[in-house]
Every structure is written in C-alpha cells, then in structure tokens.
Scaffold this active site. Structure first.
Site, short mmCIF file in Angstrom:
data_model
loop_
_atom_site.label_atom_id
_atom_site.label_comp_id
_atom_site.label_asym_id
_atom_site.label_seq_id
_atom_site.Cartn_x
_atom_site.Cartn_y
_atom_site.Cartn_z
N GLY A 82 62.17 -31.06 -6.97
CA GLY A 82 62.65 -30.80 -8.48
C GLY A 82 63.96 -29.64 -8.13
N GLY A 84 65.33 -26.41 -8.17
CA GLY A 84 64.79 -25.13 -7.76
C GLY A 84 65.62 -23.92 -8.42
N LYS A 105 74.23 -24.99 -11.24
CA LYS A 105 73.47 -24.56 -9.87
C LYS A 105 73.58 -23.32 -9.40
CE LYS A 105 73.50 -26.67 -5.10
NZ LYS A 105 74.22 -27.82 -4.46
N ARG A 168 78.27 -28.16 -12.15
CA ARG A 168 78.59 -29.40 -11.46
C ARG A 168 78.41 -30.57 -12.33
NH1 ARG A 168 74.75 -30.60 -6.10
NH2 ARG A 168 73.05 -31.25 -8.05
N ASP A 240 65.98 -36.91 -1.38
CA ASP A 240 66.39 -36.13 -2.52
C ASP A 240 68.07 -36.17 -2.81
OD1 ASP A 240 65.59 -34.52 -0.25
OD2 ASP A 240 66.07 -33.03 -1.59
N ASN A 241 68.63 -36.10 -1.79
CA ASN A 241 70.35 -36.02 -1.61
C ASN A 241 70.64 -37.37 -1.78
OD1 ASN A 241 69.84 -33.38 -1.94
ND2 ASN A 241 70.01 -33.05 0.43
N ASP A 250 75.17 -33.02 -3.27
CA ASP A 250 74.82 -31.94 -2.46
C ASP A 250 75.40 -31.50 -1.21
OD1 ASP A 250 73.11 -31.37 -4.59
OD2 ASP A 250 71.12 -31.83 -3.52
P1 AMP Z 1 69.07 -28.52 -1.31
O1 AMP Z 1 68.58 -28.15 0.13
O2 AMP Z 1 69.98 -27.59 -2.05
O3 AMP Z 1 69.15 -29.98 -1.63
O4 AMP Z 1 67.52 -28.10 -1.77
C1 AMP Z 1 66.19 -28.62 -1.44
C2 AMP Z 1 65.34 -28.09 -2.52
O5 AMP Z 1 65.15 -26.72 -2.51
C3 AMP Z 1 65.54 -28.42 -4.02
O6 AMP Z 1 64.46 -28.76 -4.64
C4 AMP Z 1 66.15 -27.15 -4.25
O7 AMP Z 1 66.23 -26.84 -5.74
C5 AMP Z 1 65.47 -26.05 -3.54
N1 AMP Z 1 66.09 -24.81 -3.49
C6 AMP Z 1 67.18 -24.42 -2.56
N2 AMP Z 1 67.68 -23.51 -2.62
C7 AMP Z 1 66.91 -22.91 -3.59
C8 AMP Z 1 66.88 -21.33 -3.86
N3 AMP Z 1 67.54 -20.40 -3.49
N4 AMP Z 1 65.80 -20.92 -4.92
C9 AMP Z 1 65.03 -21.97 -5.45
N5 AMP Z 1 65.08 -23.20 -5.00
C10 AMP Z 1 65.86 -23.59 -4.19
MG MG Z 2 69.47 -31.42 -2.75
#
Ligand code: AMP
Ligand code: MG
Length: 472
Positions: A82, A84, A105, A168, A240-241, A250
C-alpha cells in the site's frame, strides 16, 4: 491549486484505500513546476504553490487517500504494502479527455507505512522527476512529474537529508499488486469492481475480462520493448511497480546503460540480477502471470482448468507482441523501416559486438545515425569490418532516408547516471541550476548541439556510477 477534480477511485469501496490527509511540514519551498504538464491538466500554473505540493494545503475538490496494494518483491510475496508515503489527491480529466491521477509522494505516514517515516528525500525526488520526464521526452509511456517541493525538514536515511515531496501524475496508480491484495483476501467482489474500474480507464474497447488482460499484456510488452530500445533498466520490477496502464512507474534504482552488456544490473538491492537489462521481458511475463491468476475467478468462474488454459494463451501473446515491437524499434535504430528476414541477425550481430567491446549503448547508435561509422566505438578487432558491409548493403535496399530514421530513433542524450548524481549533490547543497539545465537538455533528447555534447559524453572512469540505490 485550482484543478477540476473528479475522483472515481475515492468512490470505490472503502476497503480499497485509507482516507488520509498529508502531514504538514515546517517550511515548504518549490523546486520545480512542470508548466507544460500543468497546462495539459487544465491547472493554472500560478496555483501550484509550495504549500499544496508539500501537503500543507489540500486543494479544493481533492479527496486524499492511500491506496491498498500488495506485491511480490524480488519474487517474495508481501501480502500488504500500500501507499506508505504517497497520497492520491484525486483525478482530473486532461485536455485530451484522459483521466489522470495526481499523487503526492513523500507526504507523510499512512496506515500502510509499516516501519517507514512516510517521507522522501530530495535525491530520489529529483531523480524521479528527471528520469520520468526524460522517459516522456523519449516517447515512452510513463508517469510524469508535475512539481517538486522541499519540506524544510530533515529526513534520516544513511545520513540526515533534506526532505522533499514529488507531485506525480499517472494514467492511474493501479498495479498488478492492487489485484493481488484482493486475491490474497479471497475478495472476488473487490477484484470484479477493480477490474471494471480499470477497464473503464485503460481498456475501454475490451468487452471481456480476458480482452482486458490481453490488452494489459500487449501494453506491457510494448513498454518493455521500448525500455530495451533505449537501454533502460528499471531495477525494481516488482508486481507492485507494474502498472495496468502500461506506464513506467516508480523510478528507484533505475539507470540507463552506458557500456552495453546484457546482464547489466545497477541496483544495489538486486543481488541476484533478477531485474538485469536482458531479463526484463521475462520478468514482465512473470508479473503478468501473477495478474492472470488474480483474474481467474472472473475469466472462468466455474472451471479453473479452463481459465488457466485461456489465460495462459493470452499471456503467451506477450512473446509475439514483444518481439514485433523490439524488431520494429531496433530495425529503426539501424535505419530500417522495411522488413527482411536477415534483419534480426543484423541487429543481434551489432549488439553482440557492442557487448564484447562494452561500447556505449546510446552513442554507438547515435554515431551510426550521424556518421554511418561506429568503428571507434565497436573497438574489438575486426568487429566493425565483419558487420558493416552487410549493414551497408541492407540499408541501400531501403526506400526512404535511413539516416533520418536513425536520427529519430537514437537519442543523442539520455539521463546518464553520473549527471543525475552530480545534479543531486548540487541540489542538496542548495544549487538547483544543474537540475534545471539537465531538464532542459533531456527535454530534447534527439537534438545535437554544442550545449548537449557534454551531456552526451559517457562517464570518465572516475565518474562512473556502478551502483544505484533505492534511497527511499
Ligand atoms: P517502493 O520501493 O518505493 O516501491 O516502496 C515499496 C513499499 O514501501 C511501498 O508500500 C511504499 O509505500 C513503502 N515505502 C517506501 N518508503 C517508505 C517510507 N519512507 N515510509 C513509508 N513507507 C515507505
Ligand atoms: Mg513502488
């Protein structure tokens, strides 16, 4: 921000998301606003303020929410991810009648933050800004960057960093992982609702769920062929990407190849090389197989075996779509619009010579386009001489202007890793000039000029970036 929101995702069942306001920050300041995109979205540029982008003010008509999704990360199942640290503000209809998401973001914690702080720092924000806009200028489907702002707050990563938020824009943020979240819960009603929603947005011509799936497969095949043609490595092709729209999403540890090598990996977290340059088509198929399995209850509700059979058939079409697009793009890269049976051998012949010489991917094709002689780049003894005569003979049989074909397909400038690193370093020190200059050059990737030569130059040995980081 004056935008005309029409938020269809916010009208889906409450279990699809968590309503959440952005967390206000100490001292918002704009770094960049994409005026052309704002205009396309019907948003008055002057109304895109630091307060809105950093999340201190929620624009009228926005209904901020964090979307639920799950996903396979490097092949490992994670039942709940989800947003985050991202919030969907809402949707607008652009000047072409297309519905577009606007997301912030780095806007603070959400119920899906797990251990994270909900924030982003300036480096990855500007990296995504630059690379997504470069991707768009290269003509590939991608999420876009509308604006970036610093927060005036510090984010702690390996060291304290300036916090930032990226606004974004996407055709939607629906991912393979969105379907997976509901499949994992056995929530067939939700999958049906999500599928209807996604079909209305992305495949309006599709009559059945199978047609929908087939269109997603085709869009992903075209996208990955496009990545291959410009030497792009996404780096984190987790489910998820992977978008349903077929847009690149992403931009984390992504990178453009400099020296060409099929097994090339930049991402520090991709230790097994799962998402290496040449593995990308196979990984897309793997991700689409996960999507197919979530759709089985809709494709053949009473006969799983039958569902698997027809979904597999639809998935297998990836190969022919990918191959057709890959051939079209690489033919054009060597000046060919017509088709002959020997063309693939000619293309792979050049690529294998480039690989042996570790020739610069972008510049080899560009030099081919501008001078017709890439001997200096394909340095391996005899490599050029054993390839060029066949190519020259083949190009002579082209009716049009092969040089023009090549110049339109082979960019002069890409977002080179060392330029991105240099731009980030300057921005962290408060100097945004390199960011703006890079944006200016990358907006016209097919243009050669005295000012672009420096950006077309491959990294010197001491400038070479060996690894890229998620840096989230
Ligand atoms: P990503 O690697 O950016 O595609 O993120 C993978 C997951 O980790 C997603 O659910 C993001 O929303 C969550 N996420 C990445 N960085 C953070 C952060 N600094 N705080 C909270 N959730 C994060
Ligand atoms: Mg992602």
């Amino acid at each position: 921000m004056r935008a005309t929101f029409d938020n269809t995702y916010a009208r889906l069942p409450e279990r699809f998301f968590a309503r959440q306001h952005p967390d206000p920050v100490a001292d918002p300041a704009l770094v960049a606003v994409n005026e052309t995109l704002a205009e396309e979205l019907g948003i008055d540029t002057g109304s895109i303020t630091a307060a809105v982008i950093a999340g201190n003010e929620v624009p009228e008509g926005a209904e901020p929410l964090a979307q639920l999704y799950a996903g396979h990360q490097f092949g490992n199942w994670v039942p709940q991810l989800g947003d985050g640290r991202a919030l969907l503000l809402g949707e607008v209809i652009d000047r072409n009648g297309q519905r577009r998401d606007i997301q912030l973001k780095g806007a603070g914690r959400t119920p899906f933050s797990r251990g994270g702080d909900g924030r982003a720092w300036l480096g990855p924000v500007l990296r995504e800004y630059v690379v997504s806009e470069a991707m768009h200028a290269l003509g590939l489907p991608t999420t876009r960057a509308l604006a970036a702002a610093t927060t005036g707050e510090t984010v702690v990563r390996e060291q304290p960093r300036p916090g930032a938020v990226l606004a974004r824009v996407a055709a939607s943020h629906i991912r393979v992982g969105t379907f997976q979240a509901f499949a994992a819960r056995g929530d067939v009603d939700a999958i049906r609702t999500l599928t209807r929603h996604a079909m209305a947005r992305h495949t309006p011509g599709a009559e059945t769920v199978l047609d929908f799936f087939a269109e997603v497969v085709a869009a992903q095949a075209r996208l990955i062929a496009g990545w291959m043609s410009i030497g792009f490595i996404h780096g984190v092709m987790n489910t998820d990407n992977t978008t349903i729209s077929g847009e690149t999403i992403d931009y984390g540890p992504c990178a453009f190849l400099d020296d060409y090598h099929g097994a090339k990996v930049f991402s520090s977290i991709d230790r097994m090389g799962r998402y290496a340059y040449q593995n990308q088509p196979d990984m897309a198929v793997w991700n689409l197989a996960q999507l197919a399995s979530t759709l089985l209850p809709l494709i053949a509700p009473d006969d799983e075996e039958k569902g698997v059979e027809i979904a597999t058939q639809a998935l297998n079409a990836f190969g022919s779509h990918f191959r057709a697009e890959w051939l079209r793009l690489f033919r054009a890269k060597i000046g060919l619009i017509t088709e002959e049976t020997g063309d693939e051998t000619l293309i792979t012949g050049l690529l294998s010579r480039m690989s042996t010489s570790r020739a610069d991917f972008t510049n080899t094709f560009r030099v081919l386009a501008t001078t017709g002689d890439a001997r200096a780049l394909v340095t391996d003894a005899g490599a050029w001489e054993s390839w060029a005569p066949d190519w020259q003979a083949r190009v002579k049989r082209e009716p049009g202007d092969p040089a023009a074909t090549m110049l339109a397909e082979n960019p002069a400038v890409i977002a080179r890793n060392h330029r991105i690193e240099e731009m980030i370093e300057a921005a962290v020190a408060g100097d945004h000039a390199p960011f703006h200059k890079l944006m200016e050059v990358l907006a016209h990737p097919f243009h050669d000029g005295p000012d672009t030569a420096e950006y077309a130059r491959p990294p010197a040995p001491d400038e070479r970036v060996h690894q890229t980081f998620c840096g989230t």
